[in-house]
Design an enzyme around this catalytic site. Structure first.
Site, PDB file in Angstrom:
ATOM      1  N   ARG A 107       0.828  -1.231   0.000  1.00 20.51           N
ATOM      2  CA  ARG A 107       0.000   0.000   0.000  1.00 20.51           C
ATOM      3  C   ARG A 107       0.859   1.277   0.000  1.00 20.51           C
ATOM      4  NH1 ARG A 107      -2.784  -3.661  -1.260  1.00 20.51           N
ATOM      5  NH2 ARG A 107      -4.814  -4.217  -0.383  1.00 20.51           N
ATOM      6  N   LEU A 108       2.138   1.143  -0.347  1.00 24.27           N
ATOM      7  CA  LEU A 108       2.995   2.337  -0.435  1.00 24.27           C
ATOM      8  C   LEU A 108       2.960   2.834  -1.884  1.00 24.27           C
ATOM      9  CD1 LEU A 108       5.841   1.101   1.908  1.00 24.27           C
ATOM     10  CD2 LEU A 108       4.072   2.797   2.375  1.00 24.27           C
TER      11      LEU A 108
END
Ligand code: FMN
Length: 232
Positions: free
Chosen positions: A211-212
């Site tokens: 989720r970066l």
């Protein structure tokens, strides 16, 4: 015993998971197809958009030009819908619609709109903030004449976003239009036309591992585009 447990588990899944009790929280995946860096993007967001749009078309996505248009009514209530992008260039993003429709009426009150290109099959999205401008009648007509005849007739037959009694009523209006425009070119209805969304901010989002995600944000300041990175 083991067989009984399996049967009970299957029954439980069938009974509960086909309804509201479905467990959505476990539906997730990692995004790792690509990354996006400030140094690699083009200085102009419209040029960067063209690059991504071409990649979406080459990847064979359904409706590659479909975009969500969000507008806001007088009471501040947002609404959104999909339309097809018909042109994109240095001046902005163009779509066509019925001018009596909800979206067109809302744009009349508040020309600020937001576009969203949901290219999540490629782990990407593009979000555009901008101002809607009406196209000229000549531009309306030029695109209208390029449409298939049935779509032209449908534009005449539909008072988009207004109640219609039944599908039969709609089809019978369509048949009336077929008769009315039996011969020759069909002109664009005065209640139909295009809007150009002139962008002031554009975000390119590329899904990242854990989720970066990469979020590259363009903003127009004093007629120049600035580029920054937003936290995911
Ligand atoms: C894939 C797709 C493409 C669409 N393209 C258009 C379009 O180009 N123009 C349009 O007016 N409506 C288009 N529609 C229908 C709109 O989503 C919407 O139902 C309609 O414009 C009425 O919206 P409104 O009542 O919010 O104004 C499309 C719908 C889909 C699903």
């Amino acid at each position: 015993m083991k067989t009984l447990i399996i049967i009970l588990a299957v029954i439980r899944r069938t009974v509960f998971n086909n309804g509201v009790d479905m467990d959505l929280s476990s539906l997730r995946r990692e995004y790792c197809l690509d990354n996006l860096n400030e140094n690699d993007v083009l200085p102009d967001p419209m040029a960067q958009f063209e690059v991504w749009l071409q990649q979406v078309i080459s990847a064979g996505l359904n409706d590659p030009t479909a975009m969500v248009v969000a507008t806001v009514d007088e009471a501040g209530q947002p609404s959104q819908r999909i339309v097809l992008l018909k042109q994109s260039d240095q001046d902005g993003f163009v779509f066509f619609t019925n001018l009596g429709s909800r979206k067109a009426q809302e744009i009349k009150q508040n020309s600020k709109v937001c576009l969203h290109f949901p290219w999540h099959s490629l782990e990407r999205q593009v979000i555009v903030y901008g101002e809607a401008q009406r196209l000229s009648l000549k531009q309306d007509m030029s695109y209208f004449l390029s449409r298939p005849k049935a779509s032209q007739l449908a534009a005449w037959a539909s008072h988009q976003s207004h109640p219609v009694k039944s599908r039969d009523v709609l089809m019978s209006t369509f048949e009336q239009m077929k008769n009315k425009f039996k011969t020759g070119d069909i002109s664009a209805p005065t209640f139909w036309g295009g809007f150009r969304i002139v962008p002031t901010k554009v975000e390119f989002w590329q899904g990242g591992e854990h989720r970066l995600h990469d979020r590259i944000f363009y903003q127009k300041i004093d007629n120049n585009w600035t580029i920054s990175r937003l936290a995911p």
